[in-house]
Design a protein around this motif. Structure first.
Motif, PDB file in Angstrom:
ATOM      1  N   GLN A   1       4.249   0.333   9.666  1.00 36.52           N
ATOM      2  CA  GLN A   1       4.944   0.485   8.385  1.00 36.52           C
ATOM      3  C   GLN A   1       4.392   1.686   7.623  1.00 36.52           C
ATOM      4  O   GLN A   1       3.178   1.855   7.518  1.00 36.52           O
ATOM      5  N   ARG A   2       5.279   2.548   7.149  1.00 34.36           N
ATOM      6  CA  ARG A   2       4.851   3.712   6.392  1.00 34.36           C
ATOM      7  C   ARG A   2       4.365   3.310   5.015  1.00 34.36           C
ATOM      8  O   ARG A   2       4.925   2.443   4.369  1.00 34.36           O
ATOM      9  N   SER A   3       3.276   3.977   4.581  1.00 35.20           N
ATOM     10  CA  SER A   3       2.770   3.701   3.236  1.00 35.20           C
ATOM     11  C   SER A   3       3.713   4.323   2.217  1.00 35.20           C
ATOM     12  O   SER A   3       4.294   5.383   2.438  1.00 35.20           O
ATOM     13  N   GLN A   4       3.853   3.664   1.085  1.00 36.57           N
ATOM     14  CA  GLN A   4       4.761   4.125   0.035  1.00 36.57           C
ATOM     15  C   GLN A   4       3.961   4.810  -1.066  1.00 36.57           C
ATOM     16  O   GLN A   4       2.967   4.274  -1.543  1.00 36.57           O
ATOM     17  N   PHE A   5       4.378   6.014  -1.425  1.00 38.32           N
ATOM     18  CA  PHE A   5       3.696   6.725  -2.501  1.00 38.32           C
ATOM     19  C   PHE A   5       4.092   6.126  -3.842  1.00 38.32           C
ATOM     20  O   PHE A   5       5.252   5.801  -4.085  1.00 38.32           O
ATOM     21  N   ARG A   6       3.097   5.999  -4.705  1.00 31.90           N
ATOM     22  CA  ARG A   6       3.317   5.467  -6.041  1.00 31.90           C
ATOM     23  C   ARG A   6       2.658   6.397  -7.059  1.00 31.90           C
ATOM     24  O   ARG A   6       1.796   7.206  -6.707  1.00 31.90           O
TER      25      ARG A   6
END
Length: 266
Positions: free
Chosen positions: A4-9
């Motif tokens: 799963q790709r990490s999500q930028f926040r």
């Protein structure tokens, strides 16, 4: 198994201003422009970052803002000296050599002498950069470069008389010394705007303009504070600065603008 790709926040302590809230911000800013214009204030737009020393002098070097809360970085160009610093800071010793002697001998000499040669080259390049003004010509840089040469000599001549662990400790000490060399100007994101306004006023000889100089500013400021409700690390100020007026008249005029004296923080 699919990774799963990490999500930028958004970074902690900052926020996105989205519609319809952004439209409300535009209304507030436009109202500020209109009010300031009514009192003959003119807008000044300032850099996001300045020399760190400017804020240290104006706000106070011992204040929490300067000593703990500013976002500060060093500004310099890529150079051979920088490459040698990176090589020194990332250097790792070779495995211990046994058996027939190589070009660097055996044991501790073979393991640690290459590091000493890197430091020597760094000192030569550092002195050249200092003398030609490519790095700041500060007393601290001068003293560090002079001391580093001597420390490197002591390191090399006593490699064999120390244990491997003692040599590793010396390597760590020399790395710490190399880290201390300043490569460029210390710059900081502005924690407030007053210092920048005064700097611009002096730099551009605005005191020679006829009459009083009435300025206002708006924009983001930056402080590394503990994020909490209503307080962010990137926040926005609307403020004014009157140069050339007597203090009493200055305060009275400022009270007629927007929400009183001093900057409004959002």
């Amino acid at each position: 198994m699919k990774q799963q790709r990490s999500q930028f926040r958004a970074i902690r302590g900052v926020r996105d201003i989205l519609p319809p809230q952004s439209a409300l911000w535009n209304r507030v800013e436009q109202t500020a422009h209109d009010v300031f214009a009514t009192y003959n204030f003119q807008e000044i737009r300032l850099p996001i970052f300045e020399q760190t020393e400017l804020f240290a002098r104006s706000v106070g070097a011992d204040t929490d803002i300067v000593s703990k809360e500013m976002y500060t970085f060093e500004d310099y160009d890529t150079s051979e000296l920088l490459e040698y610093r990176n090589a020194i800071l990332t250097w790792q010793e070779l495995p211990e050599v046994s058996g027939p002697a190589g070009p660097l001998g055996v044991g501790a000499v073979a393991m640690f002498q290459p590091f000493g040669e890197l430091v020597y080259k760094f000192c030569l390049l550092g002195r050249e950069a200092f003398d030609t003004g490519q790095i700041p010509r500060t007393p601290e840089n001068d003293s560090l470069l002079k001391g580093l040469i001597g420390e490197r000599e002591i390191f090399l001549v006593s490699i064999q008389s120390r244990t491997i662990e003692e040599n590793r400790q010396m390597v760590g000490n020399l790395k710490d010394r190399v880290r201390q060399l300043r490569f460029g100007d210390s710059l900081s994101l502005r924690p407030e705007a007053t210092a920048s306004v005064v700097r611009a006023y002096i730099e551009h000889s605005m005191h020679t303009l006829p009459g009083d100089v009435k300025l206002y500013y708006m924009g983001p400021m930056f402080r590394r504070e503990r994020p909490q409700k209503g307080r962010y690390r990137q926040f926005y100020q609307i403020g004014d600065r009157l140069q050339g007026m007597p203090r009493g008249i200055r305060g009275e005029a400022a009270r007629g603008v927007a929400e009183g004296e001093g900057p409004a923080r959002r």
